[in-house]
Design a protein around this motif. Structure first.
Motif, short mmCIF file in Angstrom:
data_model
loop_
_atom_site.label_atom_id
_atom_site.label_comp_id
_atom_site.label_asym_id
_atom_site.label_seq_id
_atom_site.Cartn_x
_atom_site.Cartn_y
_atom_site.Cartn_z
N ALA A 109 0.81 -1.22 0.00
CA ALA A 109 0.00 0.00 0.00
C ALA A 109 0.84 1.27 0.00
O ALA A 109 0.35 2.34 -0.36
CB ALA A 109 -0.92 0.00 1.23
N GLY A 138 5.09 3.23 0.29
CA GLY A 138 6.55 3.20 0.30
C GLY A 138 7.17 2.25 -0.73
O GLY A 138 6.79 2.24 -1.91
N ILE A 139 8.11 1.44 -0.27
CA ILE A 139 8.87 0.55 -1.17
C ILE A 139 7.93 -0.48 -1.81
O ILE A 139 8.06 -0.81 -2.98
CB ILE A 139 10.00 -0.15 -0.37
CG1 ILE A 139 11.02 0.89 0.13
CG2 ILE A 139 10.70 -1.21 -1.22
CD1 ILE A 139 12.03 0.35 1.15
N GLY A 140 6.96 -0.99 -1.03
CA GLY A 140 6.02 -1.99 -1.55
C GLY A 140 5.15 -1.42 -2.66
O GLY A 140 4.95 -2.06 -3.70
N VAL A 147 5.79 -9.20 13.42
CA VAL A 147 5.52 -8.58 12.11
C VAL A 147 6.73 -8.75 11.18
O VAL A 147 6.61 -9.26 10.07
CB VAL A 147 5.17 -7.08 12.27
CG1 VAL A 147 5.06 -6.40 10.90
CG2 VAL A 147 3.87 -6.92 13.05
N SER A 187 17.24 -5.01 5.94
CA SER A 187 17.60 -3.62 6.23
C SER A 187 19.10 -3.55 6.44
O SER A 187 19.74 -4.60 6.68
CB SER A 187 16.88 -3.18 7.52
OG SER A 187 17.41 -1.96 8.02
N LYS A 241 15.49 -8.02 11.64
CA LYS A 241 16.03 -7.95 10.27
C LYS A 241 17.22 -8.88 10.09
O LYS A 241 17.42 -9.42 9.00
CB LYS A 241 16.38 -6.49 9.93
CG LYS A 241 15.16 -5.56 9.88
CD LYS A 241 14.16 -5.99 8.81
CE LYS A 241 13.06 -4.96 8.58
NZ LYS A 241 12.12 -5.38 7.51
N PRO A 267 17.68 -2.16 2.56
CA PRO A 267 17.65 -0.72 2.32
C PRO A 267 18.34 0.05 3.45
O PRO A 267 18.33 -0.37 4.61
CB PRO A 267 16.15 -0.38 2.28
CG PRO A 267 15.44 -1.68 2.15
CD PRO A 267 16.33 -2.70 2.79
N GLY A 268 18.90 1.20 3.06
CA GLY A 268 19.34 2.18 4.05
C GLY A 268 18.17 3.14 4.27
O GLY A 268 17.02 2.70 4.38
N VAL A 312 15.39 5.22 3.07
CA VAL A 312 14.57 5.41 1.87
C VAL A 312 13.39 6.29 2.25
O VAL A 312 12.76 6.07 3.29
CB VAL A 312 14.09 4.04 1.31
CG1 VAL A 312 13.19 4.25 0.11
CG2 VAL A 312 15.28 3.16 0.94
#
Ligand SMILES: NC(=O)c1ccc[n+]([C@@H]2O[C@H](COP(=O)([O-])OP(=O)(O)OC[C@H]3O[C@@H](n4cnc5c(N)ncnc54)[C@H](O)[C@@H]3O)[C@@H](O)[C@H]2O)c1
Length: 251
Positions: A15, A17-19, A114, A142, A159, A185-186, A188
Motif C-alpha cells: 500500500a 513506500g517501497i512496496g 511482524v 535492512s 532484520k 535498504p538504508g 529510503v
C-alpha cells in the motif's frame, strides 16, 4: 521491455513506500499483482492506479503477523490468477527508539511477529505454491540486518533474522527452481523513515546520510528497481544473497 509478462506476484506492504513502488513497477513489467496490506484504503488506491495504467491487480487484506491471513493471501492469489511466481515479502514496522533494556517485552514480541514471523508465515505458503514450477522470492531486510542498530535492538534482531531465514530457505529450495534473496535498504524516503527520524534525537537522520557515500536518502522507486531485477530472469544466477541498497552507508 516487459520482464515479468504473464507472471503472478504478491507484494506485502504494497500500500505504501517501497512496496507500493514495487507493485507499480511489477505491473508495468506485465505481472498480475496482489497488493497485500493491512491498510485497505491505500492498498485499493494502488490497485486502482495499476488498473488505470492498463494492468491487472487485486487487493488482499493481510496482517502478516497472522499466519492464517498469509495462507489466505496465497490462496486468493492462486484462485484469482491461477498460479504464483513472485513474492516480495516486504511488510514491516519500525522499532521503538530506546535502550535495549527499555524496548519493552510486548514491543519486542510485536516487532518479531511482524518483521520476522511475518516473512516466515508468507514464505511457508508461497513456497508450497511455487514448488511445482519454481519462482522468485525477495524479502525486505535492512542495513539493520547486517550491523548493529543502536537504540533499535528489536528491529535489528528481526532484520538479522530475515537474512538468516532467506539464506537458509534459499539453500533448501534452489533445487525446486525457487530463488530466494533479500534487500537491505538504508534510508529510503517513506512514511516509516519519517516516523523513525521524528522518534530519534535531532540530527540522527542527517548524521546517517552524512555517513553514506551518496549523502541522500533513496527513493522507493530505486529500491523497487532492485527488487524487480532480483525477481526477473535477469538475476537467474542470484540466490541466497542480500543486496545492500543504502547509498553506500555500509561500505
Ligand atoms: N524506509 C526505510 O528507510 C527502510 C529502511 C530499511 C528497511 N526498510 C524496510 O522496508 C519495508 C517497507 O517499509 P517502507 O519504508 O516502505 O514503509 P512504509 O511505512 O511506507 O510501508 C510499510 C507498509 O507495510 C504495511 N504493514 C505494516 N505492518 C503490516 C502488517 N503487520 N501486515 C501487513 N502490512 C503491514 C503498512 O501498512 C505499509 O503499507 C519494511 O520491512 C521496512 O522495515 C525500510
Amino acid at each position: 521491455m516487459s520482464d515479468l509478462q504473464g507472471r503472478v506476484a504478491i507484494v506485502t506492504g504494497g500500500a505504501a513506500g517501497i512496496g507500493r513502488a514495487t507493485a507499480l513497477l511489477f505491473a508495468r513489467a506485465g505481472a498480475r499483482v496482489v497488493v497485500a496490506d493491512r491498510a485497505e484504503e491505500a492498498a485499493r488506491a494502488v490497485v486502482a492506479e495499476i488498473e488505470r495504467e492498463g494492468g491487472e491487480a487485486m487487493f488482499q487484506h493481510v496482517d502478516v503477523s497472522r499466519e492464517e491471513d498469509c495462507a489466505a493471501m496465497v490462496k486468493a492469489a492462486v484462485e484469482r490468477f491461477g498460479r504464483l511466481d513472485i513474492a516480495f515479502n516486504n511488510a514491516g514496522m519500525p522499532g521503538r527508539v530506546s535502550k535495549t533494556e527499555d524496548q519493552g517485552f510486548a514491543h519486542w514480541h510485536r516487532i518479531i511477529d511482524v518483521n520476522l514471523n511475518g516473512v516466515f508465515h508468507c514464505m511457508v505458503h508461497e513456497l508450497r505454491a511455487m514448488k511445482e514450477h519454481g519462482g522468485s522470492i525477495v524479502n525486505t531486510a535492512s542495513v539493520a540486518g547486517v550491523r548493529g542498530a543502536p537504540f533499535s535492538s528489536a528491529y535489528a534482531a528481526s532484520k538479522h533474522g530475515v537474512i538468516g531465514l532467506t539464506r537458509s530457505a534459499a539453500r533448501e529450495y534452489g533445487r525446486y527452481g525457487i530463488r530466494i534473496n533479500a534487500i537491505c535498504p538504508g534510508v529510503v524516503k517513506t512514511a516509516m523513515a519519517e516516523e523513525l527520524a521524528t522518534a530519534s534525537p535531532p540530527g540522527t537522520a542527517d548524521a546517517l546520510l552524512a555517513a553514506s557515500i551518496l549523502r541522500r536518502p533513496g527513493e522507493p522507486e530505486e529500491a523497487a528497481e532492485l527488487v524487480m531485477w532480483l525477481c526477473s530472469d535477469k538475476a537467474s544466477f542470484v540466490a541466497g544473497a542480500h543486496y545492500m541498497i543504502d547509498g553506500g552507508l555500509t561500505a
